[in-house]
Each structure stands twice: as C-alpha cells, then as structure tokens.
Scaffold this motif. Structure first.
Motif, mmCIF file in Angstrom:
data_model
loop_
_atom_site.group_PDB
_atom_site.id
_atom_site.type_symbol
_atom_site.label_atom_id
_atom_site.label_comp_id
_atom_site.label_asym_id
_atom_site.label_seq_id
_atom_site.Cartn_x
_atom_site.Cartn_y
_atom_site.Cartn_z
ATOM 1 N N MET A 1 0.855 -1.160 0.000
ATOM 2 C CA MET A 1 0.000 0.000 0.000
ATOM 3 C C MET A 1 0.908 1.231 0.000
ATOM 4 O O MET A 1 1.877 1.265 0.733
ATOM 5 N N ILE A 2 0.562 2.195 -0.776
ATOM 6 C CA ILE A 2 1.406 3.372 -0.886
ATOM 7 C C ILE A 2 1.061 4.400 0.179
ATOM 8 O O ILE A 2 1.937 4.956 0.809
ATOM 9 N N GLU A 3 -0.213 4.641 0.409
ATOM 10 C CA GLU A 3 -0.599 5.670 1.374
ATOM 11 C C GLU A 3 -0.410 5.178 2.804
ATOM 12 O O GLU A 3 -0.577 4.005 3.105
ATOM 13 N N SER A 4 -0.070 6.102 3.663
ATOM 14 C CA SER A 4 0.089 5.776 5.080
ATOM 15 C C SER A 4 -1.282 5.524 5.695
ATOM 16 O O SER A 4 -2.173 6.370 5.621
ATOM 17 N N GLN A 5 -1.431 4.363 6.315
ATOM 18 C CA GLN A 5 -2.692 4.037 6.974
ATOM 19 C C GLN A 5 -2.878 4.898 8.219
ATOM 20 O O GLN A 5 -3.995 5.274 8.577
ATOM 21 N N LYS A 6 -1.776 5.216 8.871
ATOM 22 C CA LYS A 6 -1.833 6.077 10.051
ATOM 23 C C LYS A 6 -2.332 7.468 9.661
ATOM 24 O O LYS A 6 -3.201 8.032 10.332
ATOM 25 N N ASP A 7 -1.807 8.017 8.567
ATOM 26 C CA ASP A 7 -2.257 9.331 8.088
ATOM 27 C C ASP A 7 -3.719 9.278 7.641
ATOM 28 O O ASP A 7 -4.483 10.213 7.897
ATOM 29 N N LEU A 8 -4.102 8.192 6.979
ATOM 30 C CA LEU A 8 -5.487 8.035 6.551
ATOM 31 C C LEU A 8 -6.415 7.991 7.762
ATOM 32 O O LEU A 8 -7.502 8.562 7.760
ATOM 33 N N ASN A 9 -5.970 7.346 8.830
ATOM 34 C CA ASN A 9 -6.776 7.265 10.044
ATOM 35 C C ASN A 9 -6.927 8.637 10.705
ATOM 36 O O ASN A 9 -7.998 8.985 11.189
ATOM 37 N N VAL A 10 -5.866 9.421 10.704
ATOM 38 C CA VAL A 10 -5.943 10.782 11.238
ATOM 39 C C VAL A 10 -6.915 11.605 10.394
ATOM 40 O O VAL A 10 -7.768 12.328 10.928
ATOM 41 N N ALA A 11 -6.813 11.487 9.080
ATOM 42 C CA ALA A 11 -7.718 12.213 8.184
ATOM 43 C C ALA A 11 -9.164 11.783 8.419
ATOM 44 O O ALA A 11 -10.083 12.612 8.389
ATOM 45 N N ARG A 12 -9.378 10.498 8.672
ATOM 46 C CA ARG A 12 -10.724 9.989 8.962
ATOM 47 C C ARG A 12 -11.301 10.686 10.176
ATOM 48 O O ARG A 12 -12.440 11.159 10.159
ATOM 49 N N ASN A 13 -10.520 10.782 11.236
ATOM 50 C CA ASN A 13 -10.975 11.460 12.450
ATOM 51 C C ASN A 13 -11.266 12.937 12.188
ATOM 52 O O ASN A 13 -12.277 13.464 12.657
ATOM 53 N N ASP A 14 -10.381 13.590 11.455
ATOM 54 C CA ASP A 14 -10.567 15.012 11.148
ATOM 55 C C ASP A 14 -11.829 15.237 10.316
ATOM 56 O O ASP A 14 -12.587 16.172 10.579
ATOM 57 N N LEU A 15 -12.052 14.379 9.341
ATOM 58 C CA LEU A 15 -13.230 14.527 8.488
ATOM 59 C C LEU A 15 -14.523 14.256 9.252
ATOM 60 O O LEU A 15 -15.538 14.919 9.030
ATOM 61 N N PHE A 16 -14.486 13.302 10.176
ATOM 62 C CA PHE A 16 -15.685 13.045 10.971
ATOM 63 C C PHE A 16 -15.974 14.245 11.879
ATOM 64 O O PHE A 16 -17.132 14.646 12.039
ATOM 65 N N ALA A 17 -14.935 14.837 12.452
ATOM 66 C CA ALA A 17 -15.125 16.041 13.270
ATOM 67 C C ALA A 17 -15.710 17.165 12.418
ATOM 68 O O ALA A 17 -16.606 17.890 12.858
ATOM 69 N N ARG A 18 -15.241 17.276 11.194
ATOM 70 C CA ARG A 18 -15.763 18.292 10.264
ATOM 71 C C ARG A 18 -17.233 18.025 9.956
ATOM 72 O O ARG A 18 -18.049 18.944 9.901
ATOM 73 N N LEU A 19 -17.584 16.762 9.743
ATOM 74 C CA LEU A 19 -18.982 16.393 9.521
ATOM 75 C C LEU A 19 -19.841 16.815 10.715
ATOM 76 O O LEU A 19 -20.907 17.413 10.547
ATOM 77 N N CYS A 20 -19.363 16.521 11.913
ATOM 78 C CA CYS A 20 -20.117 16.866 13.128
ATOM 79 C C CYS A 20 -20.273 18.370 13.285
ATOM 80 O O CYS A 20 -21.319 18.845 13.740
ATOM 81 N N ASP A 21 -19.244 19.138 12.896
ATOM 82 C CA ASP A 21 -19.336 20.599 12.956
ATOM 83 C C ASP A 21 -20.298 21.139 11.903
ATOM 84 O O ASP A 21 -21.049 22.074 12.165
ATOM 85 N N THR A 22 -20.263 20.538 10.726
ATOM 86 C CA THR A 22 -21.073 21.008 9.610
ATOM 87 C C THR A 22 -22.531 20.581 9.732
ATOM 88 O O THR A 22 -23.433 21.342 9.380
ATOM 89 N N ALA A 23 -22.741 19.377 10.214
ATOM 90 C CA ALA A 23 -24.099 18.825 10.344
ATOM 91 C C ALA A 23 -24.241 18.230 11.748
ATOM 92 O O ALA A 23 -24.202 17.018 11.925
ATOM 93 N N PRO A 24 -24.385 19.089 12.765
ATOM 94 C CA PRO A 24 -24.369 18.604 14.148
ATOM 95 C C PRO A 24 -25.470 17.598 14.470
ATOM 96 O O PRO A 24 -25.240 16.667 15.247
ATOM 97 N N VAL A 25 -26.632 17.739 13.891
ATOM 98 C CA VAL A 25 -27.710 16.782 14.166
ATOM 99 C C VAL A 25 -27.325 15.406 13.645
ATOM 100 O O VAL A 25 -27.485 14.395 14.341
ATOM 101 N N LEU A 26 -26.791 15.350 12.441
ATOM 102 C CA LEU A 26 -26.336 14.079 11.874
ATOM 103 C C LEU A 26 -25.217 13.491 12.725
ATOM 104 O O LEU A 26 -25.221 12.298 13.042
ATOM 105 N N GLY A 27 -24.263 14.327 13.123
ATOM 106 C CA GLY A 27 -23.159 13.864 13.963
ATOM 107 C C GLY A 27 -23.657 13.275 15.270
ATOM 108 O O GLY A 27 -23.178 12.229 15.712
ATOM 109 N N GLU A 28 -24.635 13.930 15.895
ATOM 110 C CA GLU A 28 -25.203 13.421 17.147
ATOM 111 C C GLU A 28 -25.901 12.079 16.927
ATOM 112 O O GLU A 28 -25.805 11.180 17.767
#
Length: 115
Positions: A1-28
């Motif tokens: 695999m070329i991409e770092s799985q650790k970096d992808l996991n960090v990005a996953r967390n960041d994107l989920f936080a962004r989702l929760c900020d953007t659509a708080p009802v959905l995040g909840e």
C-alpha cells in the motif's frame, strides 16, 4: 500500500469532526447509535469491535477498517487476536479478504504493534 494508513486514520478522524461541525444533528445521531451499539452487553465491547472489523474487511471499506481496528485496539485487542481474526477473514473472503487485510498489517506495522 502506498498511502500511510496512520495518516489516513488521522484524516478519517478530522473529516468526521468536520462532519459533526457542519451537520451537528447528523453527527449526534451517528455518535448516539455507535455509542449505544458498542456498550458492553452479552458481548463485551472489544468483541463487538473485532466483529465490526471483520465485517469492514469483508465489505472492503477502508475507512471502516481503520476505525474498527483503532477501536478494537483501544479496547485491548491484542496483536494475536487481530491476526487470528484475519485468518477467519481469509477463510471467508479468499483473496479479497487477504487484500483488504494488508491494510491492517500495514497499520499495525506503522503504529509499532507488529514488531
């Protein structure tokens, strides 16, 4: 695999936080369902996350694989338990299970669990 799985996991967390900020009802809603689902019950939380990891590997969802793997590790899943789970995935999914499981191997290596 070329991409770092650790970096992808960090990005996953960041994107989920962004989702929760953007659509708080959905995040909840999402966090509510997840937090209730993974409470200790007839099955302990760790086993539930290992089951979810196996399902994620079976469906080939790379974000799900990293999320469930991370949570299983947080709940005390061991290297040997995860490797044993991979053998079940191999048996059930064949080469596609092996291919997806390489992501797990790479992530465990990146965070120093395989050594």
């Amino acid at each position: 695999m070329i991409e770092s799985q650790k970096d992808l996991n960090v990005a996953r967390n960041d994107l989920f936080a962004r989702l929760c900020d953007t659509a708080p009802v959905l995040g909840e809603r999402v966090t509510g369902v997840v937090s209730q689902t993974y409470l200790d019950g007839a099955l302990p939380k760790k086993i539930k996350y290992l089951l979810a990891l196996a399902i994620a590997l079976g469906t080939g969802c790379r974000i799900c694989i990293l999320a469930q793997l991370t949570r299983a590790l947080e709940e005390g899943a061991t290297r040997d338990e995860i490797l044993d789970l991979l053998s079940v995935v191999f048996a059930m999914k064949g080469t596609t299970g092996i291919a997806e499981s390489l992501r797990v191997i790479q992530y465990l290596d990146e965070i120093g669990v395989l050594a």
